[in-house]
Enzyme design. Sequence first.
Site, PDB file in Angstrom:
ATOM      1  N   GLU A 234      90.652  26.053   3.211  1.00  0.00           N
ATOM      2  CA  GLU A 234      89.475  25.463   2.572  1.00  0.00           C
ATOM      3  C   GLU A 234      89.920  24.097   2.050  1.00  0.00           C
ATOM      4  O   GLU A 234      91.076  23.918   1.647  1.00  0.00           O
ATOM      5  CB  GLU A 234      88.951  26.334   1.439  1.00  0.00           C
ATOM      6  CG  GLU A 234      88.460  27.708   1.888  1.00  0.00           C
ATOM      7  CD  GLU A 234      87.409  27.676   2.971  1.00  0.00           C
ATOM      8  OE1 GLU A 234      86.561  26.759   2.961  1.00  0.00           O
ATOM      9  OE2 GLU A 234      87.440  28.555   3.845  1.00  0.00           O
TER      10      GLU A 234
ATOM     11  N   HIS B  77      83.396  31.388   3.674  1.00  0.00           N
ATOM     12  CA  HIS B  77      84.074  30.161   3.242  1.00  0.00           C
ATOM     13  C   HIS B  77      85.053  30.384   2.092  1.00  0.00           C
ATOM     14  O   HIS B  77      85.486  29.422   1.452  1.00  0.00           O
ATOM     15  CB  HIS B  77      83.075  29.057   2.880  1.00  0.00           C
ATOM     16  CG  HIS B  77      82.183  28.677   4.018  1.00  0.00           C
ATOM     17  ND1 HIS B  77      82.662  28.101   5.182  1.00  0.00           N
ATOM     18  CD2 HIS B  77      80.847  28.821   4.192  1.00  0.00           C
ATOM     19  CE1 HIS B  77      81.659  27.892   6.017  1.00  0.00           C
ATOM     20  NE2 HIS B  77      80.546  28.326   5.452  1.00  0.00           N
TER      21      HIS B  77
ATOM     22  N   ASP C 266      87.982  34.876   4.870  1.00  0.00           N
ATOM     23  CA  ASP C 266      87.821  34.493   6.274  1.00  0.00           C
ATOM     24  C   ASP C 266      89.001  34.997   7.102  1.00  0.00           C
ATOM     25  O   ASP C 266      88.833  35.453   8.236  1.00  0.00           O
ATOM     26  CB  ASP C 266      87.686  32.978   6.414  1.00  0.00           C
ATOM     27  CG  ASP C 266      86.294  32.475   6.014  1.00  0.00           C
ATOM     28  OD1 ASP C 266      85.404  33.321   5.778  1.00  0.00           O
ATOM     29  OD2 ASP C 266      86.103  31.250   5.937  1.00  0.00           O
TER      30      ASP C 266
ATOM     31  N   ASP D 132      93.329  30.167   7.493  1.00  0.00           N
ATOM     32  CA  ASP D 132      92.009  29.545   7.342  1.00  0.00           C
ATOM     33  C   ASP D 132      92.004  28.693   6.077  1.00  0.00           C
ATOM     34  O   ASP D 132      91.957  29.215   4.966  1.00  0.00           O
ATOM     35  CB  ASP D 132      90.909  30.610   7.265  1.00  0.00           C
ATOM     36  CG  ASP D 132      89.528  30.006   7.355  1.00  0.00           C
ATOM     37  OD1 ASP D 132      88.986  29.912   8.473  1.00  0.00           O
ATOM     38  OD2 ASP D 132      88.989  29.608   6.305  1.00  0.00           O
TER      39      ASP D 132
ATOM     40  N   ASP E 170      91.606  23.449  11.677  1.00  0.00           N
ATOM     41  CA  ASP E 170      92.664  23.659  10.685  1.00  0.00           C
ATOM     42  C   ASP E 170      93.982  23.000  11.089  1.00  0.00           C
ATOM     43  O   ASP E 170      94.605  22.290  10.280  1.00  0.00           O
ATOM     44  CB  ASP E 170      92.909  25.163  10.475  1.00  0.00           C
ATOM     45  CG  ASP E 170      91.672  25.887   9.983  1.00  0.00           C
ATOM     46  OD1 ASP E 170      91.554  26.123   8.775  1.00  0.00           O
ATOM     47  OD2 ASP E 170      90.808  26.209  10.814  1.00  0.00           O
TER      48      ASP E 170
END
Length: 266
Positions: A81, A236, A241, A79, A178
């Site tokens: 960011e 987030h 996550d 995941d 992603d």
Amino acid sequence: VSDASGCSMIALLHTGAAKFPQNLLPRARQAVCSLLPAGALKGYSSIVSRKLASHGFGASMAAMSSFPPQRYHYFLVLDFEATCDKPQIHPQEIIEFPILKLNGRTMEIESTFHMYVQPVVHPQLTPFCTELTGIIQGMVDGQPSLQQVLERVDEWMAKEGLLDPSVKSIFVTCGDWDLKVMLPGQCQYLGLPVADYFKQWINLKKAYSFAMGSWPKNGLLDMNKGLNLQHIGRPHSGIDDCKNIANIMKTLAHRGFIFKQTSKPF
């Protein structure tokens, strides 16, 4: 011991599960089984497992029950960011790169890769980005570039035995962004190759909708709610996550769901 008294012992064990010390449950169950005639426990194990699960004895439930084997030896939960703002900045750059290696047989986390990444096009994080992700400037300043992080991912994959052709693994993400948009888009911008192992994945949202019959509009929050799971950590945060994704996958697997690739081959 008669079947009737055996049933009473089982009933006593599972109705008292809430007050029973968790570390003694396997011994208690073993003691009950040793006193019962062969096959007497058949039909009651699922009742006991459900009762223990209702009291939060997940580990005990896992020990007592099994779930169908998965198609993969390992799931690689990922995941990202990325840099962001309102209105959105371009190009976006990955600033957190977490991966959890999930054993496909036990659905337990075996290894973690986690690095922050120095953005180069927009090196200064926006207040919106920090508020959303919890990532502050000091967490990315001086960190490796995306190219360097990708090299370390490859080293980690090799060390974990994930590059062995006989080992079946696949990435899992919450959505297609992603690995369909973010990573290939940034790699194209920087002139970097995308490793083949990033080109197929499981979209957890699709898997959840197949298993539960409803689409999770709010992603992880809806999936946790639908499965009666507590949200782990901060929304987030990439690594948090990933932990939520892993927990949702484990819960679905224990319900008998078998995960399949959802992305189309590149």
